[in-house]
Design a protein around this motif. Structure first.
Motif, PDB file in Angstrom:
ATOM      1  N   ASP A 186     -21.740  -8.528   2.223  1.00 47.81           N
ATOM      2  CA  ASP A 186     -21.375  -8.493   3.627  1.00 47.81           C
ATOM      3  C   ASP A 186     -20.337  -7.436   3.987  1.00 47.81           C
ATOM      4  N   ILE A 187     -20.221  -6.412   3.150  1.00 48.54           N
ATOM      5  CA  ILE A 187     -19.224  -5.387   3.488  1.00 48.54           C
ATOM      6  C   ILE A 187     -19.605  -4.665   4.776  1.00 48.54           C
TER       7      ILE A 187
ATOM      8  N   TYR B 214     -15.129  11.095   8.529  1.00 45.04           N
ATOM      9  CA  TYR B 214     -15.968  10.279   7.663  1.00 45.04           C
ATOM     10  C   TYR B 214     -15.532   8.820   7.691  1.00 45.04           C
ATOM     11  N   LEU B 215     -16.399   7.983   7.111  1.00 47.78           N
ATOM     12  CA  LEU B 215     -16.175   6.537   7.180  1.00 47.78           C
ATOM     13  C   LEU B 215     -14.782   6.096   6.723  1.00 47.78           C
ATOM     14  N   PRO B 216     -14.288   6.570   5.575  1.00 53.40           N
ATOM     15  CA  PRO B 216     -12.961   6.085   5.157  1.00 53.40           C
ATOM     16  C   PRO B 216     -11.881   6.379   6.200  1.00 53.40           C
ATOM     17  N   GLN B 217     -11.943   7.578   6.802  1.00 49.95           N
ATOM     18  CA  GLN B 217     -10.934   7.920   7.819  1.00 49.95           C
ATOM     19  C   GLN B 217     -11.100   7.053   9.056  1.00 49.95           C
TER      20      GLN B 217
ATOM     21  N   ASN C 164     -18.685  -6.687   7.687  1.00 49.17           N
ATOM     22  CA  ASN C 164     -17.230  -6.732   7.872  1.00 49.17           C
ATOM     23  C   ASN C 164     -16.676  -5.444   8.491  1.00 49.17           C
ATOM     24  N   ILE C 165     -17.313  -4.326   8.186  1.00 52.52           N
ATOM     25  CA  ILE C 165     -16.904  -3.066   8.822  1.00 52.52           C
ATOM     26  C   ILE C 165     -17.170  -3.144  10.323  1.00 52.52           C
TER      27      ILE C 165
ATOM     28  N   GLU D 220      -7.764   0.429  10.971  1.00 51.11           N
ATOM     29  CA  GLU D 220      -6.724  -0.464  10.463  1.00 51.11           C
ATOM     30  C   GLU D 220      -5.378  -0.193  11.135  1.00 51.11           C
TER      31      GLU D 220
ATOM     32  N   VAL E 225     -14.533  -5.274  12.155  1.00 50.21           N
ATOM     33  CA  VAL E 225     -13.261  -4.600  12.428  1.00 50.21           C
ATOM     34  C   VAL E 225     -13.401  -3.684  13.636  1.00 50.21           C
TER      35      VAL E 225
ATOM     36  N   GLY F 142       0.802  -1.211   0.000  1.00 47.52           N
ATOM     37  CA  GLY F 142       0.000   0.000   0.000  1.00 47.52           C
ATOM     38  C   GLY F 142       0.841   1.269   0.000  1.00 47.52           C
TER      39      GLY F 142
ATOM     40  N   LEU G 220     -12.156   4.087   9.185  1.00 47.83           N
ATOM     41  CA  LEU G 220     -11.663   2.736   8.915  1.00 47.83           C
ATOM     42  C   LEU G 220     -10.146   2.709   8.762  1.00 47.83           C
ATOM     43  N   MET G 221      -9.586   3.767   8.189  1.00 47.95           N
ATOM     44  CA  MET G 221      -8.120   3.823   8.097  1.00 47.95           C
ATOM     45  C   MET G 221      -7.520   3.828   9.495  1.00 47.95           C
TER      46      MET G 221
END
Lengths: 825, 223
Positions: A718-719, A671-674, A722-723, A680, A726, A585, A676-677
């Motif tokens: 199932d995304i 927001y959601l992407p942040q 899966n969120i 992770e 995590v 990545g 989840l980042m």
């Protein structure tokens, strides 16, 4: 008279032409199922078959292309029998007792799991039912045609072969780029279906004879069995509201001359072709000499989208999907944590593996079941070919049966018992067989002794009908610490197998260094030496930089890396780095990069303490999580653990960072992407904590609670689930992930067996919320103390209440908060 | 307009599309990710660009369409009839008022995006979410491009198109998906299938009805 198989192998045969397109011209309505005409309009079907036999077709298909129990529940046997009878009548009326009736099987119209929801065994039985009925009614052979998916075609061939003794032929529909709808190419098709023992293979529909020609040549060059080519009458266009196929009988026939000249044995037509096309084609190719297909020596392994030739450029087999000596992996197997296996698959592919070994053997485990699940799941995330690695014949069979492609089989040896159990399985399913040159007498101490056993295995395999070209031999790596000369013997074995048998070789490289320090040094050197002796397949850990560097360097130095593109692609610009992992990545890899990256992003704010003090390290870790930088977070956590206790790190830094992000998300600033980042990055840091605790022998801290998550029956998206998984894991919960399309009974039974207090259910659409409601009802009845939280695209608080859920969570954070409430009571 | 000419459009067709990176509408992708009116930070923007670069090579955008006559059957409860589908959907009736024909279409990105997203769900959930958003815009883009092609076809006959309307919108039931895909031979033509739960597989797919009306009448009914 010759048997049907002999005729397929030794004669130029002509198949029939289009059916659907002609029946439409004769009154079949769009959307009307042609197979119903076997019952309602048999004379029209008989007439068309009659016309084809009269035109010279040696084989005419029954009108059963779309016949299966999904479309015709309860009627399959009747329609199949009628269809075969009709075609036989046409043959008699045409005076062609020499000609054949092919039971025609097309796609089910469903996509197999994991892409769709049709179970593989269900597909096998759907095809089996038609094959059995058609065989009983007197068909001469079975044609599986217009297949756009290798996996479905495999189910069809197994169904046919398990319910009929008739020869089975298979033809695929490729697009102009030479790809099937689900991605396969001709090489993969040939590899897989020769292995499954079909009598002839080829292409139909989709393209005209001109567009097909390059693919025709590919089939002729690759296949050792007869090739069938039945194209459309060109590429269709619409004129005056009708679909028109441009090639006249004459033009089609002329183009089919090129197809015949390319070395094709069996010719016919598909959509848009008529009895006149077939007649013209037969006349046109009459002077082109017939050439039978010759035996090809290629050895191929295949995934679902392509094939890999074994014995050319040496290839890497990733060895990490294997519990031996790995505590974490054993735990994953015991908990049926398939996602952990998948993460190992992805990591190895990213690191450069060409093939993945799959070994899930553990005492007391349902190995066949787990092998099936692992193979299917791994193939949902990678197209690489697999190597089924087991000593359990039942697990081997399940793996080979369910694999989408042509797998390697690890392994058979020279013992009678091994030969007698493994060879029949490989004979049925196909595969590249890894052979260990040892037998009842043990492992021979000399290369010559190993060669003798190798010869015995070759003849045993051939007597079972497994071709020599599908065998690869293991040189048997032994620990040199036991006897220093053993390394040489292994190398000599590789050379002898190559020189004397002309076969590819394989080694589990790392055994060589057993018992010695810094094993990767020896492994890398031994790999280089083996490659120089002609090793074809190296079973190694692709995540190990030293070994992979040796492999890539060997390719570069032995003229097997054109323009050094592999070497440069991997190592360019890495001169100063100690770590050379293939791009993860784009994240920085080493600790110093990691901390500087985190520093760069900390908005220039420096802590009161010095740059390298423990405090500043924790601060940088905190920032790395806020910024969602996974690789730095892991390295910084590792550094911090040198001075900070694991629990202190978790409670003092990781949880506060996660909380800050979580609150930001809840208040709409993040927001959601942040989110989840950051999740992770926290995951990566938690992993470092776990490693540290495992290393110091401390047991992991207990989970805050155990939660079942599932995407309900009939739902395959199932995304969202899966969120949530995590996030819950980051907040200290243990998640039992039951996957997707999960029946209510499975969820309820697991909740009871594991005494689960909270179940999270996800559904995407109104049609699948029904299953959610059913699951809740069953749960209330059988395990009333369990709470249920639901989510999904169509869910609302009112909807959730109406189906009896305890709580509706609009996002992952709300689920975490609800879990906190449930478990704090 | 003569009957023969009307027949012209009672046909069907296949269309494949190649999407380019610049066509993906970043703002829409950001919106799918929850950014309403605001611009994501640099890290997320970069992740979106990476997702686009990963997704485009694995998608195979395919579509199939077919024209059908539209009948409005007057009964106690009037219903629509086309392509063997009968529906009392009021919302669709409103959408199709003034139309004499419909186009049914199905479009898909193929199984590649599903596989890529599944892979990311295991390794990088944030990437999975972003790929999902990019794929959502990609399939919309495919529909838009198909729509434009059909608009031009219809315009040659002096006809205009209504906005596309999908099963599951309003009171137009999802259950028509079965007939919908069958009448288009969507499985064979573009590899698009349905699950028992009426989900489309591959999942990055769209089906829709487009009303076709004559220019003048359409304009009137819109007043």
């Amino acid at each position: 008279m010759n048997t049907t198989i002999e005729r397929l192998q030794n004669e130029r045969l002509f198949w029939d032409g289009g059916t659907g397109s002609i029946l439409q011209a004769r009154g079949l309505q769009p959307g009307e199922l042609p197979e119903t005409w076997n019952l309602t309009n048999p004379s029209a079907i008989e007439e068309l078959a009659y016309e084809y036999y009269c035109a010279g077709s040696d084989i005419v298909n029954t009108n059963t292309f779309g016949l299966n129990a999904l479309k015709f529940p309860g009627q399959v046997a009747k329609i199949a029998a009628s269809a075969v009878e009709i075609t036989k009548r046409a043959r008699a009326r045409a005076g062609r007792p020499d000609a054949l009736v092919a039971l025609d099987l097309g796609p089910t119209g469903k996509l197999l799991a994991p892409l769709g929801d049709l179970d593989f065994e269900r597909a096998v039985s759907l095809y089996g039912e038609v094959a059995e009925a058609g065989t009983k009614a007197g068909a001469d052979l079975i044609l599986i045609e217009t297949m756009g998916d290798l996996y479905e075609a495999k189910a069809a061939v197994l169904g046919a072969k398990e319910h009929s003794d008739l020869p089975v032929c298979v033809t695929f529909t490729f697009d102009g780029k030479g790809k099937l709808l689900t991605g396969g190419n001709p090489a993969a098709a040939v590899a897989v279906f020769e292995g499954l023992g079909v009598s002839a293979i080829g292409m139909n529909c989709g393209l005209g004879p001109v567009e097909m020609l390059p693919l025709v040549r590919e089939f002729a060059a690759l296949s050792s069995i007869p090739v069938i080519i039945t194209p459309n009458a060109g590429l269709p266009f619409v004129e005056n509201g009708k679909t028109v196929y441009p090639l006249s009988p004459g033009a089609f026939a002329a183009a089919m001359r090129d197809v015949a000249s390319a070395g094709v044995q069996i010719l016919g037509g598909c959509c848009g072709t008529t009895p006149d096309h077939i007649r013209a084609m037969i006349e046109a190719v009459a002077d082109i000499p017939y050439r039978p297909q010759t035996e090809k020596a290629h050895c191929f392994a295949a995934g679902f989208s392509g094939a890999l030739e074994i014995g050319k450029k040496p290839l890497v087999i990733g060895e990490r999907i294997n519990p031996t000596g790995k505590k974490r992996f054993k735990e994953a197997l015991q908990k049926h944590d398939i996602d952990y296996i998948l993460s190992q698959a992805i990591e190895q592919e990213d690191a450069g593996a060409d093939i993945l070994d799959v070994n899930v053997g553990l005492p007391g485990i349902d190995e066949p079941g787990l092998m099936q699940d692992a193979v299917t799941a791994v193939q949902s995330v990678t197209a690489l070919p697999l190597q089924i690695d087991t000593t359990d014949p039942a697990a081997l069979e399940r793996g080979l049966r369910n694999v989408n492609g042509k797998a390697l089989v690890n392994s058979v040896n020279g013992k009678e018992e091994s030969l007698n159990t493994v060879l029949p399985i490989v004979r049925k399913y196909g595969g590249v067989l890894v052979c260990l040159p040892l037998d009842e007498g043990g492992i021979p101490e000399t290369a010559e002794g190993r060669l003798r056993i190798a010869r015995k295995i070759v003849s045993a395999a051939e007597s079972f009908g497994i071709q020599k070209k599908n065998l690869v031999f293991d040189g048997l790596t032994m620990a040199v610490s036991a006897d220093p000369k053993l390394g040489r013997v292994t190398l000599q074995t590789i050379r002898l197998i190559r020189e004397e048998l002309g076969l590819p070789t394989i080694l589990g490289v790392s055994n060589v260094s057993f018992g010695l320090p810094l094993r990767e040094n020896l492994n890398a050197a031994f790999l280089t030496m083996s490659l120089e002796e002609g090793l074809s397949l190296a079973i190694i850990n692709p995540n190990n930089d030293a070994v992979m560097s040796a492999y890539r360097s060997y390719l570069a130095l032995s003229e097997q890396d054109p323009q050094f593109s592999g070497y440069i692609g991997c190592y360019a610009g890495m001169e100063k780095k100690t770590s050379v992992k293939k791009k993860a990545g784009g994240a920085p890899e080493s600790a110093s990069d990691a901390s500087s990256a985190a520093k760069d992003t900390s908005d220039g704010k420096t802590s009161a303490s010095g740059p390298d003090s423990p405090e500043s390290g924790l601060k940088r870790l905190y920032e790395a999580i806020l910024k969602g930088l996974s690789a730095p977070a892991k390295e910084l956590a590792r550094e911090a653990l040198k001075n900070t206790a694991p629990l202190e790190l978790v409670n003092g830094t990781l949880i506060p960072a996660l909380d800050k992000v979580g609150k930001g998300f809840e208040s709409g600033r993040i927001y959601l992407p942040q989110l989840l980042m950051s999740a992770e990055a926290a995951q990566a840091a938690f992993a470092a904590v776990r490693d540290r605790m495992a290393a110091s022998g401390a047991s992991e801290s207990a989970a805050k609670g155990r939660v079942i998550l599932a995407t309900v029956k009939n739902d395959i998206h199932d995304i969202g689930k899966n969120i949530v998984k995590v996030m819950l894991e980051n907040y200290g919960y243990e998640v039992l992930d039951l996957g997707r399309d999960v029946p209510p009974e499975t969820i309820v039974d697991t909740a009871i067996a594991e005494d689960i207090r909270l179940v999270g259910l996800s559904a995407l659409m109104t049609t699948t919320v029904v299953s959610m409601e059913e699951t809740i009802r069953l749960l209330r009845e059988k395990k009333p103390d369990t709470k249920v939280v639901v989510g999904g695209a169509v869910m609302t608080a009112d909807y959730a209440a109406a189906i009896g859920a305890d709580y509706y969570a609009k996002d992952a954070m709300e689920t975490v908060r609800f879990a906190d409430r449930v478990f704090s009571n | 307009m003569t009957a023969a000419k009307e027949d012209f459009r009672l046909g069907c067709g296949r269309a494949d599309f190649r999407l380019e990176s610049k066509e993906i509408r970043r703002q829409d992708v950001w919106r799918y990710l929850g950014y309403r009116g605001s611009v994501p930070d640099a890290a997320v923007r970069e992740a979106v660009e990476e997702a686009i670069e990963k997704l485009l090579p694995v998608l195979e955008a395919r579509a199939v369409y077919r024209f059908f006559p539209l009948e409005i059957i007057q009964a106690e409860e009037p219903f629509l009839s086309f392509a063997g589908i009968r529906t009392k959907s009021r919302d669709l009736s409103k959408n199709l008022s003034g139309c004499h024909e419909v186009i049914l279409f199905a479009a898909t990105l193929g199984p590649g995006p599903d596989r890529l997203i599944r892979r990311a769900e295991v390794s990088h959930i944030s990437e999975a979410v972003i790929l999902q958003a990019v794929a959502a815009d990609a399939i919309e883009l495919v529909c838009d491009r198909l729509n434009e092609k059909l608009r031009l076809l219809a315009a040659r006959e002096g006809c205009v198109l209504r906005p596309r309307y999908s099963p599951g919108y309003g009171d137009f039931p999802l259950e028509v998906q079965r007939e919908f895909l069958q009448v288009l031979s969507a499985g064979k033509e573009i590899g698009l299938t349905l699950t028992e739960g009426l989900l489309m597989a591959p999942s990055k797919s769209v089906t829709a009805v487009i009303g076709v009306g004559r220019e003048r009448e359409a304009a009137e009914s819109e007043d």
